[in-house]
Motif scaffolding. Structure first.
Motif, short mmCIF file in Angstrom:
data_model
loop_
_atom_site.label_atom_id
_atom_site.label_comp_id
_atom_site.label_asym_id
_atom_site.label_seq_id
_atom_site.Cartn_x
_atom_site.Cartn_y
_atom_site.Cartn_z
N PHE A 79 0.07 -5.03 -2.42
CA PHE A 79 1.48 -5.22 -2.78
C PHE A 79 1.75 -4.93 -4.25
N ASN A 80 0.70 -4.57 -4.96
CA ASN A 80 0.89 -4.18 -6.35
C ASN A 80 1.40 -2.76 -6.47
N GLU A 81 1.16 -1.97 -5.43
CA GLU A 81 1.57 -0.57 -5.46
C GLU A 81 3.06 -0.49 -5.12
N ALA A 82 3.79 0.22 -5.97
CA ALA A 82 5.24 0.31 -5.75
C ALA A 82 5.55 1.03 -4.45
N THR A 83 4.68 1.95 -4.04
CA THR A 83 4.97 2.74 -2.84
C THR A 83 5.19 1.88 -1.61
N ILE A 84 4.51 0.74 -1.54
CA ILE A 84 4.57 -0.01 -0.28
C ILE A 84 5.96 -0.59 -0.05
N ASN A 86 8.82 0.76 -1.09
CA ASN A 86 9.65 1.88 -0.67
C ASN A 86 9.32 2.28 0.76
N ALA A 87 8.04 2.30 1.09
CA ALA A 87 7.63 2.70 2.43
C ALA A 87 8.17 1.71 3.47
N THR A 88 8.17 0.43 3.13
CA THR A 88 8.73 -0.57 4.05
C THR A 88 10.21 -0.31 4.26
N LEU A 89 10.91 -0.03 3.16
CA LEU A 89 12.34 0.24 3.25
C LEU A 89 12.61 1.43 4.15
N ILE A 90 11.85 2.52 3.96
CA ILE A 90 12.07 3.71 4.78
C ILE A 90 11.75 3.41 6.25
N SER A 91 10.68 2.65 6.49
CA SER A 91 10.34 2.28 7.86
C SER A 91 11.49 1.51 8.51
N VAL A 92 12.05 0.55 7.76
CA VAL A 92 13.15 -0.24 8.31
C VAL A 92 14.37 0.65 8.54
N LEU A 93 14.67 1.49 7.56
CA LEU A 93 15.85 2.35 7.69
C LEU A 93 15.75 3.28 8.89
N LEU A 237 9.72 9.32 0.76
CA LEU A 237 10.12 9.27 2.17
C LEU A 237 8.98 8.77 3.04
N SER A 238 7.92 8.29 2.42
CA SER A 238 6.77 7.81 3.18
C SER A 238 7.12 6.51 3.90
N THR A 239 6.40 6.25 4.99
CA THR A 239 6.62 5.00 5.74
C THR A 239 5.34 4.17 5.72
N LEU A 240 5.47 2.93 6.16
CA LEU A 240 4.31 2.04 6.20
C LEU A 240 3.17 2.63 7.03
N GLN A 241 3.53 3.14 8.21
CA GLN A 241 2.49 3.67 9.09
C GLN A 241 1.78 4.85 8.45
N TYR A 242 2.54 5.67 7.72
CA TYR A 242 1.91 6.83 7.10
C TYR A 242 1.03 6.39 5.93
N GLU A 243 1.46 5.39 5.19
CA GLU A 243 0.62 4.89 4.10
C GLU A 243 -0.71 4.39 4.66
#
Lengths: 311, 324
Positions: A79-84, A86-93, A237-243
Motif C-alpha cells: 500500500f506504499n506504492e501509489a499505483t495500487i 489508482n489501480a483500485t479506482l480504475i478497477s472500481v470505475l 489505466l492499470s487495474t488491481l488484477q493487472y498489477e
C-alpha cells in the motif's frame, strides 16, 4: 437450487429403518465433503497466512493456516506504492460503468427484439446470434482497437463488451414471459416504446437484470487481459488484477532466484520477498470478491438456472 | 436451445417483396423508436464483432502494416501451409487438445460425483455451507487463482511441506512444480477442478431435483441402499443432461482456455503449457507475425464453428428424439 433439491426431501426424510450400510455411507459422505471444503478453502487461508507472516520467516516454509511470525510489513509495502490506489479506482470505475452500460443496453435491445411487431426483430436477433459462433480472434481484434484509437484509453474496458448475446437472450426470454397486458396498457396511455421500456419493462425486469449485473461486475472486476493487451504502457489505466498479474509474471521468471535469495544471508535483512508480495497482492485483489460473494451467491445460482432453462 | 428456432426460421424481415416494400418502410417509420433503440447497437455489433472477421484477410496476405488493403500482396494458403509445418504450432495444437480433453473428462467425472454426493446430504444447512464454499473459487479471477496456486506450489510452499511431512522427499529436494513441463497438464487439471467443480454441479443438482421422488420411495421399499439408489435412480435420471452437456462441450474442444496456461506457464513448462491461444499471442503481438497468428486464430475459429454446429445439431436431435 438448494431450495429446489430440498423440496424433494420431506417425502423420504423420515427414515424408518436406515440400514447400517446407509449410516456408514452417511458418515463417510459427511467426512468426505468436509475434507473437500478444507481442500477448497485451505489455499486461500494459506495465502492469507503467508501474506501476514514476516517475509524473512516465510522463506523457511512451513506456514499453514496461521502466520508464525506476524507482520504487516507486506501490506505496508504493497500500500506504499501509489499505483495500487489508482489501480483500485480504475478497477472500481470499470466495474461500475461497465455494469451500468451493459445492463441498460442489453435490456433495451432485448426489449426491442421481444416486440413481435418490430419489423427488424429477426434481423437484429440473427445479427447478434451469429456472433456466438464466429469471432475475428486476437489479432484482428487488436488491429481494430488500434485503428479505432482505443489503445491507452479507459473506454477499451467498456466499449468492446457492451452486449453479450447470452445476456440478451435471457433478458428477452424474461420480457416475453411478462404479461402482454402490462405493456398494452402503457400503450393505451399513449406511451411510446422508449417510455414503455423505461417506465414499465425495465423495473419489471430487475430480477433478471440483477443477475446480469452481477455476472458483468464479476467479469469486469476480474479482467486483466484487456489491460495487458491495450493499456500496459499506461500505468494510470492499470487495474488491481493487472498489477497482480505483473507481480506473478515477475515471480514466475525469478522463482529459481527466489530460492537463491532464501539461502543468501541477505534474505533475513530484507523485509519483503517476491513470495510474500505475491501472496499479499493476491489477497488484496481477491478480498473484495470474497467479501461480497456469500451475500450474492443465491442470485448467481438463480442466474445459472435461468440461463440453463432458457439458454 | 432457444436460439435455434430463430435461426431456422426461413422468412427474413429484411427481404420484403417489392409490393411489401412500401408497407415495410411505413412500418419502419412508425416503429422509429424501436429502430432508434436497437440499430445503434447493431452498428456497434457490426464494428466490434463483424469488422474483425474481415481481418481474416490478413491470413491470406503478405501483410505489411504500412500498406493499404489494395496494395497488399496476396499469398493464398501459404501461411496455413507454414503453420502446419511449424513444430511449435503442432505442439500447441497437441497441448490444446490434451488440456481440453483433460478438462472435459475430469470436469465431468468430478462434477457429477460431487453432485451425487451433495444430493445425499440431508442436513440442509450443511449442504448450503458446502455449496457456498465450493462455488467460491469460481468467482475469483484466474490471476488470483494463479497467485494462490503459485504460492502453494512454490519450493517453500505447502505442497512441498506436505511431501516432506509424508517423508516422500528430503529437505533440499523440494520440487519446482511449475518448472516440470510434463507435470503441467496435471497441475492445470487439478487447478481447473478446484476452481470450477462446485459451480459445475449446479446444473446437475437442478436435474436431480426434477427426478420423481416416488422412484426413490419405490426403490427403498425394494430394499435398495443409498449407493444403489444413487446408481440406479439418480444417475440414470440425470443421464440426458450429462449426455447433452458432454456433446455440447465437445464443441469447445479447441477452447482449452487461455488464462490458466498463460498465468501458470513459463519458459520451463512451455512445451506442455503453450496452447493455440498463447501461440497466437506470442507470434502475433510479441513477434509481430500478424499473418501467421491470424491464420492460427482463424483455424481455431473455423474448426470450433464446425464442431459447435455439429454438436448443437446432435444435441438438439437427441433432445427431441429422447433417444436416451
Amino acid at each position: 437450487m438448494a431450495n429446489a433439491t430440498a423440496s424433494t426431501r420431506p417425502a423420504r426424510s423420515p427414515r424408518r429403518n436406515s440400514s447400517l450400510g446407509d449410516r456408514v455411507f452417511d458418515i463417510l459422505n459427511y467426512v468426505f465433503l468436509t475434507l473437500l471444503m478444507v481442500v477448497t478453502l485451505y489455499p486461500f487461508l494459506n495465502t492469507l497466512a503467508v501474506s501476514l507472516n514476516a517475509a524473512s520467516d516465510s522463506i523457511k516454509g512451513g506456514i499453514h493456516l496461521w502466520p508464525r511470525q506476524f507482520s504487516s510489513e507486506n501490506y505496508k509495502f504493497v500500500f506504499n506504492e501509489a499505483t495500487i490506489y489508482n489501480a483500485t479506482l480504475i478497477s472500481v470505475l470499470r466495474t461500475v460503468i461497465g455494469t451500468l452500460v451493459t445492463v441498460f443496453a442489453s435490456a433495451m435491445v432485448a426489449y426491442t427484439i421481444s416486440r413481435q411487431e418490430y419489423v427488424l426483430r429477426k434481423l437484429v436477433t440473427i445479427a447478434f446470434i451469429i456472433t456466438m459462433y464466429i469471432n475475428g480472434g486476437l489479432i484482428p481484434n487488436y488491429l481494430l482497437i488500434r485503428d479505432l484509437g482505443l489503445i491507452n484509453s479507459f473506454w477499451v474496458y467498456i466499449l468492446p463488451g457492451i452486449i453479450g448475446v447470452f445476456n440478451l437472450i435471457i433478458i428477452r426470454s424474461f420480457i416475453e414471459q411478462l404479461p402482454e397486458s402490462v405493456i398494452e396498457s402503457a400503450r393505451i396511455d399513449g406511451a411510446g416504446d422508449f417510455r414503455t421500456f423505461i417506465n414499465i419493462v425495465f423495473p419489471l425486469c430487475l430480477p433478471v437484470l440483477a443477475t446480469v449485473a452481477l455476472f458483468t461486475a464479476v467479469y469486469q472486476w476480474n479482467s486483466w487481459f484487456d489491460v495487458f493487451l491495450y493499456n500496459s504502457s499506461n500505468v494510470k489505466l492499470s487495474t488491481l488484477q493487472y498489477e497482480l498479474q505483473k507481480i506473478l509474471q515477475n515471480s514466475n521468471t525469478t522463482s529459481s532466484a527466489e530460492t537463491a535469495f532464501a539461502n543468501s544471508s541477505a534474505g533475513a535483512a530484507v523485509k519483503v520477498s517476491p513470495l510474500s508480495i505475491r501472496a499479499t497482492m493476491t489477497i488484496v485483489a481477491a478480498v473484495p470478491m470474497i467479501v461480497v460473494y456469500p451475500f450474492l451467491q443465491k442470485y448467481f445460482v438463480k442466474g445459472m438456472t435461468v440461463g440453463g432453462v432458457k439458454g | 436451445m432457444d436460439n435455434n428456432d430463430t435461426l431456422s426460421a426461413p422468412q427474413l424481415a429484411a427481404k420484403p417483396r417489392p409490393a411489401g416494400l412500401k408497407l415495410f418502410m411505413k412500418k419502419l417509420v412508425s416503429q422509429r423508436m424501436l429502430v432508434l433503440m436497437s440499430v445503434p447497437f447493431v452498428i456497434w455489433l457490426f464494428i466490434f464483432k463483424y469488422v474483425p472477421v474481415w481481418g481474416w484477410t490478413i491470413a491470406f496476405q503478405d501483410y505489411q502494416p504500412s500498406l493499404a488493403f489494395k496494395e497488399q500482396q496476396w499469398v493464398g494458403f501459404d501461411h496455413f501451409r507454414s503453420l502446419f509445418s511449424e513444430d511449435r504450432f503442432l505442439i500447441s495444437l497437441r497441448n490444446t487438445l490434451a488440456m481440453s480433453g483433460i478438462n472435459l473428462v475430469l470436469g465431468f467425472v468430478t462434477a457429477v460425483s460431487f453432485a451425487l454426493l451433495l444430493n445425499e446430504v440431508r442436513k440442509v444447512a450443511f449442504k448450503r455451507v458446502v455449496q457456498t464454499v465450493s462455488y467460491l473459487p469460481h468467482f475469483i479471477s484466474w490471476v488470483v487463482a494463479a497467485g494462490i496456486i503459485q504460492t502453494m506450489l512454490a519450493p517453500d510452499g505447502v505442497v512441498n511441506e506436505l511431501l516432506k511431512g509424508f517423508g516422500m522427499i528430503e529437505k533440499g529436494q523440494e520440487y519446482l512444480f511449475l518448472g516440470k513441463a510434463e507435470w503441467f497438464w496435471g497441475i492445470f487439471g487439478a487447478s481447473s477442478v478446484w476452481k470450477d467443480v462446485g459451480w459445475n454441479t449446479i446444473v446437475y443438482l437442478a436435474a436431480i431435483s426434477s427426478i420423481d421422488p416416488a422412484q426413490y420411495e419405490a426403490a427403498e421399499m425394494d430394499g435398495a441402499g443409498r449407493l444403489r439408489r444413487m446408481w440406479y435412480i439418480t444417475l440414470p435420471g440425470i443421464k440426458p443432461v450429462i449426455i447433452v452437456l458432454l456433446i455440447m462441450n465437445i464443441g469447445y474442444l479447441l477452447e482449452s482456455g487461455f488464462e490458466p496456461q498463460y498465468l501458470l506457464g513459463n519458459g520451463m513448462n512451455a512445451a506442455y503449457s503453450e496452447n493455440i491461444d498463447i501461440f497466437v499471442l506470442k507470434y502475433g503481438l510479441q513477434q509481430f507475425n500478424f499473418p501467421l497468428a491470424t491464420a492460427a486464430g482463424m483455424f481455431k475459429t473455423v474448426v470450433s464453428f464446425i464442431l459447435l454446429f455439429s454438436a448443437n445439431h446432435i444435441a438438439k436431435r437427441l433432445g427431441q428424439d429422447r433417444l436416451f
